[in-house]
Structures are given as structure tokens and as C-alpha cells.
Design a protein around this motif. Structure first.
Motif, mmCIF file in Angstrom:
data_model
loop_
_atom_site.group_PDB
_atom_site.id
_atom_site.type_symbol
_atom_site.label_atom_id
_atom_site.label_comp_id
_atom_site.label_asym_id
_atom_site.label_seq_id
_atom_site.Cartn_x
_atom_site.Cartn_y
_atom_site.Cartn_z
ATOM 1 N N PHE A 138 46.649 81.918 89.705
ATOM 2 C CA PHE A 138 47.440 82.518 88.630
ATOM 3 C C PHE A 138 47.081 83.988 88.452
ATOM 4 N N GLU A 139 45.781 84.296 88.469
ATOM 5 C CA GLU A 139 45.338 85.676 88.283
ATOM 6 C C GLU A 139 45.838 86.561 89.429
ATOM 7 N N ARG A 140 45.774 86.015 90.663
ATOM 8 C CA ARG A 140 46.237 86.809 91.809
ATOM 9 C C ARG A 140 47.735 87.080 91.717
ATOM 10 N N GLU A 141 48.511 86.027 91.416
ATOM 11 C CA GLU A 141 49.965 86.197 91.339
ATOM 12 C C GLU A 141 50.345 87.165 90.224
ATOM 13 N N THR A 142 49.658 87.057 89.075
ATOM 14 C CA THR A 142 49.951 87.959 87.964
ATOM 15 C C THR A 142 49.628 89.403 88.336
ATOM 16 N N ARG A 176 59.563 97.637 84.125
ATOM 17 C CA ARG A 176 60.339 96.647 84.871
ATOM 18 C C ARG A 176 59.493 95.503 85.442
ATOM 19 N N PRO A 177 58.319 95.760 86.029
ATOM 20 C CA PRO A 177 57.514 94.649 86.560
ATOM 21 C C PRO A 177 57.129 93.634 85.484
ATOM 22 N N LEU A 178 56.850 94.119 84.274
ATOM 23 C CA LEU A 178 56.485 93.204 83.201
ATOM 24 C C LEU A 178 57.676 92.357 82.782
ATOM 25 N N GLU A 179 58.854 92.962 82.764
ATOM 26 C CA GLU A 179 60.065 92.210 82.451
ATOM 27 C C GLU A 179 60.301 91.109 83.488
ATOM 28 N N GLN A 180 60.070 91.441 84.750
ATOM 29 C CA GLN A 180 60.254 90.468 85.816
ATOM 30 C C GLN A 180 59.256 89.317 85.698
ATOM 31 N N LEU A 181 58.038 89.649 85.309
ATOM 32 C CA LEU A 181 57.020 88.603 85.152
ATOM 33 C C LEU A 181 57.393 87.653 84.023
ATOM 34 N N LEU A 182 57.834 88.211 82.895
ATOM 35 C CA LEU A 182 58.243 87.376 81.764
ATOM 36 C C LEU A 182 59.427 86.492 82.145
ATOM 37 N N LYS A 184 60.105 85.415 85.146
ATOM 38 C CA LYS A 184 59.588 84.379 86.037
ATOM 39 C C LYS A 184 58.948 83.251 85.249
ATOM 40 N N TRP A 185 58.295 83.568 84.166
ATOM 41 C CA TRP A 185 57.635 82.566 83.322
ATOM 42 C C TRP A 185 58.613 81.862 82.388
ATOM 43 N N GLY A 186 59.860 82.302 82.373
ATOM 44 C CA GLY A 186 60.843 81.682 81.493
ATOM 45 C C GLY A 186 60.721 82.130 80.052
ATOM 46 N N ILE A 187 60.141 83.302 79.838
ATOM 47 C CA ILE A 187 59.960 83.833 78.484
ATOM 48 C C ILE A 187 61.080 84.819 78.192
ATOM 49 N N GLY A 225 60.547 89.625 69.354
ATOM 50 C CA GLY A 225 59.781 88.387 69.418
ATOM 51 C C GLY A 225 59.949 87.747 70.780
ATOM 52 N N TYR A 226 59.266 86.631 70.987
ATOM 53 C CA TYR A 226 59.337 85.959 72.285
ATOM 54 C C TYR A 226 59.414 84.449 72.084
ATOM 55 N N ARG A 227 60.113 83.783 72.987
ATOM 56 C CA ARG A 227 60.147 82.330 73.025
ATOM 57 C C ARG A 227 60.175 81.879 74.467
ATOM 58 N N LYS A 228 59.670 80.660 74.672
ATOM 59 C CA LYS A 228 59.707 80.050 75.999
ATOM 60 C C LYS A 228 60.481 78.745 75.873
#
Length: 250
Positions: A138-142, A176-182, A184-187, A225-228
Motif C-alpha cells: 500500500f505504501e509503495r503504490e501510494t 492532479r495526482p492526489l485527485e487520481q489517487l482519491l 482510485k480509492w473510490g473517495i 467534504g469527503y465520502r467513500k
């Protein structure tokens, strides 16, 4: 053969006294052995009783089955399978095959428990190892997902400090990378900064200093705010819209 009909009542009474049993009826009730069988025991004809009855009597009287047999079955009558196939005693080996089976089962249970404990420890170690692997993965992928942000943001921050005229929009691509990560996590985000929304206490939180407003009244989003999925992570922080707080203010 003279001992076959010898009365054993007094011996039985002594065992009953030690076990705090005051009558033969109480002995029958506690053991589940019939009065007729107990009377047979008293008369010295215990060799005709089933082993299961002898075992129940020995348990309630707090004595070993061996001792009960020694006291109530004369040596010249034991063992004789032809007289009592259910008893089938062998004093030199084991008084009852069922007891041997019980001992074997007990030993098998101990071995089984030991094996289960070993297997549990093995699985626990395996799970701990897998947990560590998943955490590292998880740490590597993040890190790889945020690589460009992590590499470029310090340089952008340094440039902004040394160039007050640098436009903020120049560093927006780093987001943009942070948006893509969120994604990917479904957030997903709740609201947009600066947007006017109908106040919903389920999804919005009034900022400190804001006047209390009723549900449905327009408010302005200050922090998203955020939701998953259906799970709420953070409510969007909103402020009331007033004449002193222009709608365009962020």
C-alpha cells in the motif's frame, strides 16, 4: 462360591455415608440406577450388573470402579463374560474396554488440541506477515501514485517563497495526482469550494462563528467534504451567506 450371596449392605452404607447419601432411594435417584440393581449390589450379586451401572454408582460414591468391583464382586466370580457379557472385566489389563477407548480418545484429543494450537500459531504468523506485506505494498503504490506531487511540490513551494508574484494557478497541476489517487480509492468530494449549497446537516458542518441556520437555507462551501460510497468521511465545512460575506469570497 460361598461369597456369591454374601450381603454387602453394610459396606454400601459406609460408602454412602462418606458421600453424604442417606438412603438407597436417594442413591438410585442420583445415579439413575434402579432400586432393583442396587438391591442386587447389596446382595453380593454385582457380577450380574451392567458395567455402565457400576460406573455410575462409583462416580456418585466418589470411588474408583476398581474399588467398587473389589468390594462387591467376589474374586471367584470375576471376570466371567458368559455370566455377564456387558461387564466383561479384565482386572489385569483394563476393567472395561470402554474405559480404554475413553483414554485413547482423551489422548487423541490432547494431540488434536496441540496440533490445533500449532496450526493457529502458524496461521497467526502467516497473517502478520501478510499484513506487513499489504502495508508495504500500500505504501509503495501510494508513493508511486503521488510521485510527481512529492517530487515537484517542494520545488514549487520554494519558487513561491522566492517569487511573491508567482501565480497560484501554476501549481494547480500538482493537485492532479492526489485527485487520481482519491478516485482510485473510490473517495468523492462533497461540494466545491465557493459553491452555494442548501444546508444539509448530514453532509455539512457550520464553521465556527457562523450563525445557526435552518436546513435548506443557502450556505457557501469553505472546505470540501469527503465520502467513500455510502460512508461519510468528512462533512463539508460551510458558512452562512451574509451581506458582509460576499458569495465570491473563499
Amino acid at each position: 462360591m460361598s461369597g456369591a450371596m454374601e450381603d454387602r449392605t453394610e459396606i454400601l452404607r459406609q460408602f454412602m455415608k462418606l458421600a453424604n447419601i442417606s438412603s438407597f432411594q436417594i442413591l438410585s435417584d442420583r445415579t439413575g440406577v434402579s432400586r432393583r440393581a442396587i438391591d442386587t449390589l447389596r446382595k453380593g450379586n454385582a457380577a450380574t450388573l451392567k458395567y455402565s451401572n457400576l460406573a455410575k454408582l462409583a462416580e456418585i460414591l466418589n470411588i474408583e470402579v476398581n474399588e467398587l468391583i473389589a468390594q462387591f464382586i467376589p474374586p471367584d466370580l470375576s471376570p466371567d463374560p458368559s455370566r455377564n457379557p456387558d461387564l466383561n472385566l479384565d482386572l489385569n489389563l483394563d476393567l472395561n474396554p470402554d474405559l480404554q477407548d475413553a483414554n485413547d480418545n482423551a489422548d487423541a484429543s490432547i494431540v488434536t488440541i496441540a496440533n490445533l494450537r500449532t496450526e493457529y500459531q502458524r496461521l497467526q504468523q502467516k497473517l502478520e506477515h501478510q499484513t506487513q506485506e499489504l502495508r508495504s505494498q500500500f505504501e509503495r503504490e501510494t508513493f508511486y501514485q503521488l510521485e510527481s506531487l512529492l517530487l515537484q511540490l517542494p520545488s514549487a513551494a520554494h519558487a513561491a517563497q522566492n517569487n511573491p508574484n508567482m501565480l497560484a494557478k501554476n501549481i494547480l497541476p500538482l493537485w492532479r495526482p492526489l485527485e487520481q489517487l482519491l478516485q482510485k480509492w473510490g473517495i468523492t468530494t462533497i461540494g466545491f469550494v465557493g459553491a452555494e449549497v442548501a444546508y444539509d446537516p448530514q453532509n455539512h458542518q457550520l464553521m465556527e462563528g457562523s450563525d445557526r441556520i435552518e436546513e435548506g437555507v443557502l450556505a457557501i462551501v469553505r472546505y470540501v467534504g469527503y465520502r467513500k460510497g455510502e460512508k461519510l468521511l468528512y462533512r463539508a465545512r460551510v458558512a452562512t451567506i451574509t451581506e458582509l460575506s460576499p458569495r465570491s469570497e473563499i
